[in-house]
Design a protein around this motif. Sequence first.
Motif, PDB file in Angstrom:
ATOM      1  N   LYS A  72      17.833  -5.933  14.654  1.00 33.73           N
ATOM      2  CA  LYS A  72      17.573  -7.199  13.972  1.00 33.73           C
ATOM      3  C   LYS A  72      16.076  -7.490  13.928  1.00 33.73           C
ATOM      4  O   LYS A  72      15.540  -7.946  12.898  1.00 33.73           O
ATOM      5  N   ASP A  75      14.081  -7.932  10.458  1.00 31.91           N
ATOM      6  CA  ASP A  75      13.368  -9.192  10.218  1.00 31.91           C
ATOM      7  C   ASP A  75      11.883  -8.931   9.976  1.00 31.91           C
ATOM      8  O   ASP A  75      11.265  -9.530   9.081  1.00 31.91           O
ATOM      9  N   PHE A 123      11.349  -7.348   6.501  1.00 26.54           N
ATOM     10  CA  PHE A 123      11.597  -8.334   5.441  1.00 26.54           C
ATOM     11  C   PHE A 123      10.430  -9.311   5.331  1.00 26.54           C
ATOM     12  O   PHE A 123       9.993  -9.647   4.222  1.00 26.54           O
ATOM     13  N   HIS A 170      19.608  -9.679   4.913  1.00 29.24           N
ATOM     14  CA  HIS A 170      19.167 -11.045   4.633  1.00 29.24           C
ATOM     15  C   HIS A 170      19.858 -11.666   3.432  1.00 29.24           C
ATOM     16  O   HIS A 170      19.863 -12.896   3.299  1.00 29.24           O
ATOM     17  N   THR A 171      20.433 -10.864   2.563  1.00 32.65           N
ATOM     18  CA  THR A 171      21.066 -11.427   1.367  1.00 32.65           C
ATOM     19  C   THR A 171      22.586 -11.420   1.452  1.00 32.65           C
ATOM     20  O   THR A 171      23.247 -12.264   0.841  1.00 32.65           O
TER      21      THR A 171
END
Length: 209
Positions: free
Chosen positions: A18, A22, A25, A70-71
């Motif tokens: 994660k 993150d 992104f 994320h989407t």
Amino acid sequence: MSARPGPGNSRRNPASRKAILDAAFDLVAEVGYSKLGIEAIAARAGVGKQTIYRWWPSKGAVLLDAYLAHTQGDAGDEAALPDTGDLRADLVAVLQATVAELRDPKFAVPLRALTVAVLEDPGLAAEYEHRLDAPMREMKKARLRAAQSAGQLPDDLDLDVAVDMLFAPVAQKWSTAGEPPSDDYVRTLVETVLSGLTRPSEGDPSAGL
């Protein structure tokens, strides 16, 4: 419609994974794809770069997983387009939500970067098609199939062509003009496409042409 786990995913530390996704992104939105590096991702995530290389073959592969995480989140296999029974309203709502996301730099910048990465890497392009593009296309076709079952669209409608007619113009305007179209354009687009796709009424002189 969650991302399929890649090789070795079961051996990954969830917290580290994660943190890496993150970091990728967020960083790509800050520096762009050309300046995004594995070392920078590792530093932001607080892991060694070899950890990333063990789990992903390239920064593009990291970015694909980051974008999906994320989407799509925890949408899972139950994700679907809205079906209120009003096809026009549902399609307008979906396309306007897409436009809103494309206006948000938090999502638009990583997506543009991912588009560049896919163009440069045939292997990543295949993963993108398998894990993102094809499932999204099937979800759109499923909504149109429901409209066929409800008698709102012809049974012999080519669903792939219909999906392209409805969704491709938004992506094209975003990619060529640098920004997505307006909500008014979306409403006109849906009305124009469906006016050409819906069944002609009895007595319509254009029927059978």
